[in-house]
Write a protein that holds these residues in place. Structure first.
Motif, PDB file in Angstrom:
ATOM      1  N   LEU A  57      -8.898 129.523  25.875  1.00 47.99           N
ATOM      2  CA  LEU A  57      -7.954 128.874  27.063  1.00 47.99           C
ATOM      3  C   LEU A  57      -8.789 128.472  28.293  1.00 47.99           C
ATOM      4  O   LEU A  57      -8.476 127.512  29.074  1.00 47.99           O
ATOM      5  CB  LEU A  57      -6.947 130.014  27.554  1.00 47.99           C
ATOM      6  CG  LEU A  57      -5.971 130.415  26.584  1.00 47.99           C
ATOM      7  CD1 LEU A  57      -5.090 131.706  26.935  1.00 47.99           C
ATOM      8  CD2 LEU A  57      -5.186 129.287  26.184  1.00 47.99           C
ATOM      9  N   ALA A  58     -10.053 129.393  28.642  1.00 48.51           N
ATOM     10  CA  ALA A  58     -10.902 128.950  29.804  1.00 48.51           C
ATOM     11  C   ALA A  58     -11.276 127.467  29.517  1.00 48.51           C
ATOM     12  O   ALA A  58     -11.630 126.717  30.611  1.00 48.51           O
ATOM     13  CB  ALA A  58     -11.856 129.992  29.812  1.00 48.51           C
ATOM     14  N   SER A  59     -11.758 127.360  28.209  1.00 45.27           N
ATOM     15  CA  SER A  59     -12.460 125.994  27.852  1.00 45.27           C
ATOM     16  C   SER A  59     -11.379 124.884  28.149  1.00 45.27           C
ATOM     17  O   SER A  59     -11.780 123.639  28.544  1.00 45.27           O
ATOM     18  CB  SER A  59     -12.823 126.048  26.278  1.00 45.27           C
ATOM     19  OG  SER A  59     -13.444 124.728  26.076  1.00 45.27           O
ATOM     20  N   GLN A  60     -10.104 124.998  27.608  1.00 40.86           N
ATOM     21  CA  GLN A  60      -9.191 124.082  27.905  1.00 40.86           C
ATOM     22  C   GLN A  60      -8.781 123.832  29.325  1.00 40.86           C
ATOM     23  O   GLN A  60      -8.775 122.748  29.789  1.00 40.86           O
ATOM     24  CB  GLN A  60      -7.797 124.550  27.159  1.00 40.86           C
ATOM     25  CG  GLN A  60      -7.990 124.486  25.610  1.00 40.86           C
ATOM     26  CD  GLN A  60      -6.614 124.646  24.760  1.00 40.86           C
ATOM     27  OE1 GLN A  60      -5.703 125.085  25.736  1.00 40.86           O
ATOM     28  NE2 GLN A  60      -6.741 124.771  23.677  1.00 40.86           N
ATOM     29  N   ALA A  61      -8.814 124.875  30.079  1.00 44.16           N
ATOM     30  CA  ALA A  61      -8.640 124.817  31.434  1.00 44.16           C
ATOM     31  C   ALA A  61      -9.684 124.076  32.172  1.00 44.16           C
ATOM     32  O   ALA A  61      -9.468 123.231  32.953  1.00 44.16           O
ATOM     33  CB  ALA A  61      -8.413 126.140  32.215  1.00 44.16           C
ATOM     34  N   GLY A  62     -11.141 124.289  31.681  1.00 39.74           N
ATOM     35  CA  GLY A  62     -11.964 123.522  32.298  1.00 39.74           C
ATOM     36  C   GLY A  62     -12.024 122.018  31.952  1.00 39.74           C
ATOM     37  O   GLY A  62     -12.467 121.324  32.893  1.00 39.74           O
ATOM     38  N   LYS A  63     -11.677 121.796  30.490  1.00 33.79           N
ATOM     39  CA  LYS A  63     -11.473 120.355  30.475  1.00 33.79           C
ATOM     40  C   LYS A  63     -10.612 119.803  31.360  1.00 33.79           C
ATOM     41  O   LYS A  63     -10.466 118.507  31.722  1.00 33.79           O
ATOM     42  CB  LYS A  63     -11.250 120.229  28.904  1.00 33.79           C
ATOM     43  CG  LYS A  63     -12.252 120.478  27.893  1.00 33.79           C
ATOM     44  CD  LYS A  63     -12.019 120.486  26.598  1.00 33.79           C
ATOM     45  CE  LYS A  63     -13.239 120.720  25.734  1.00 33.79           C
ATOM     46  NZ  LYS A  63     -12.687 120.690  24.156  1.00 33.79           N
ATOM     47  N   PHE A  64      -9.261 120.228  31.399  1.00 39.08           N
ATOM     48  CA  PHE A  64      -8.210 119.955  32.330  1.00 39.08           C
ATOM     49  C   PHE A  64      -8.717 119.540  33.796  1.00 39.08           C
ATOM     50  O   PHE A  64      -8.335 118.559  34.323  1.00 39.08           O
ATOM     51  CB  PHE A  64      -7.060 120.817  32.328  1.00 39.08           C
ATOM     52  CG  PHE A  64      -5.668 120.545  33.086  1.00 39.08           C
ATOM     53  CD1 PHE A  64      -5.058 119.259  32.519  1.00 39.08           C
ATOM     54  CD2 PHE A  64      -5.556 121.067  34.201  1.00 39.08           C
ATOM     55  CE1 PHE A  64      -4.031 118.908  33.363  1.00 39.08           C
ATOM     56  CE2 PHE A  64      -4.512 120.472  34.942  1.00 39.08           C
ATOM     57  CZ  PHE A  64      -3.665 119.464  34.502  1.00 39.08           C
TER      58      PHE A  64
END
Length: 349
Positions: free
Chosen positions: A337-344
């Protein structure tokens, strides 16, 4: 002075004797002159290089042990001529083929020789620019050697095969290599698939010379791989494409290589010929292979077919294990989830 006069008279009389009487009918048609001179015009003198190669080819069996050192400085075309002479003299084997192999070769004719899968595999790794290969009547070459040939020679457009019972059996076993294949895939997206999953086969092959092809194999190639033209007839092939010389059955693949070489180079006397090659004629049909050999070849073919499937299943199991770990582990889920948030956030900025 008195001695020279008789000599001069003798010389003049000799010249008169050499002078022929002119023909009574001096009018000679141009057609008769051309018909008389035409055979002499066609005859072409051999090059000095060809004469030297011919002498070398006549004594090829004496230098095979040192051929690797002797041919190291030879250009690619000279090596190809020596290979053609060795094949005609029934001296071609794995060691000689590997010693003469050159990466500039575009054709390879090893028909009727003692080359095995090992020699074919090694030469295919060296000669990656091959466009035409003749493996007909090569009873020691199996599906494994043909597979290595197509894996390394991505420009191979013409293949000659068959000619003996064992070579015919190998050709039938190679149908799975010649035709493209689309596997049943279980991947979740096209991005996760690899090229070997989507399709395989001899993608560059266009001409197959197999004189005694059976009807089932011919029908299989016609329906499942129409891009391959089997036993082309005439000069125009499928879809109006001109048939290359390499795909013509009436001409040996290496014929143009030895055009300037005296045929007596590979003419061997009966005694020496019997001493250097087996008693049985190479042109005679080889005996049918044993049941054990057939089972071994069938197992190798089945194992080669299942190898991509096993690799695909292993990747799928690995992806499923990663997803299960992601769903069961709180730490892994938070990292995802942290990786997806960073990409967003990066996309918004």
């Amino acid at each position: 002075m008195e001695e020279t006069k008789p000599a001069a008279k003798d010389t003049s009389s000799a010249i008169k004797v050499l002078q022929l009487d002119p023909p009574r009918n001096p009018v000679v048609s141009s057609a008769s002159i051309l018909s008389f001179a035409l055979p002499f015009r066609k005859k072409k003198a051999q090059r000095l290089v060809s004469l030297c190669i011919g002498v070398l080819g006549q004594h090829l069996e004496d230098i095979i042990a040192d051929i690797l050192e002797i041919a190291a400085e030879f250009p690619a075309d000279i090596k190809l001529v020596l290979l053609a002479i060795a094949r005609r003299r029934q001296l071609l084997n794995d060691n000689l083929l590997v010693a003469l192999a050159d990466n500039l070769w575009e054709i390879l004719d090893i028909s009727g020789s003692n080359v095995t899968d090992i020699g074919l595999s090694k030469v295919s790794q060296t000669c990656t620019n091959l466009r035409a290969v003749d493996i007909s009547r090569c009873d020691k070459i199996t599906v494994a050697g043909v597979t290595d040939l197509f894996d390394h020679c991505r420009s191979l457009a013409t293949l000659r095969c068959g000619g003996s019972p064992r070579s015919e059996f190998t050709a039938r076993r190679c149908l799975s290599i010649l035709k493209p294949k689309l596997d049943n895939l279980d991947g979740e997206s096209w991005e996760e698939l690899e090229i070997m999953d989507i399709g395989n086969g001899a993608q560059s092959l266009r001409w197959l010379v197999w004189p005694k092809i059976d009807e089932d194999s011919k029908m299989t190639l016609a329906t499942e791989c129409s891009r391959i033209c089997v036993n082309p007839q005439g000069s125009i092939g499928v879809r109006g494409v001109r048939v290359p010389v390499e795909a013509m059955q009436s001409v040996a693949l290496d014929h143009h290589v030895v055009e300037d070489i005296d045929p007596r180079t590979w003419a061997v006397s009966g005694i020496s010929h019997a001493r250097k090659i087996p008693v049985a004629s190479v042109e005679a049909e080889a005996p049918e292979m044993s049941i054990a050999e057939k089972f071994r070849l069938a197992f190798m073919e089945r194992d080669a077919k299942l190898a991509p499937k096993r690799a695909k299943n292993a990747r799928q199991h690995r992806r499923r294990a990663e997803k299960e770990l992601l769903m069961s582990s709180t730490t892994a889920k938070s990292l995802a989830l942290a990786s997806q948030a960073g990409k967003f956030l990066n996309n918004r900025s």
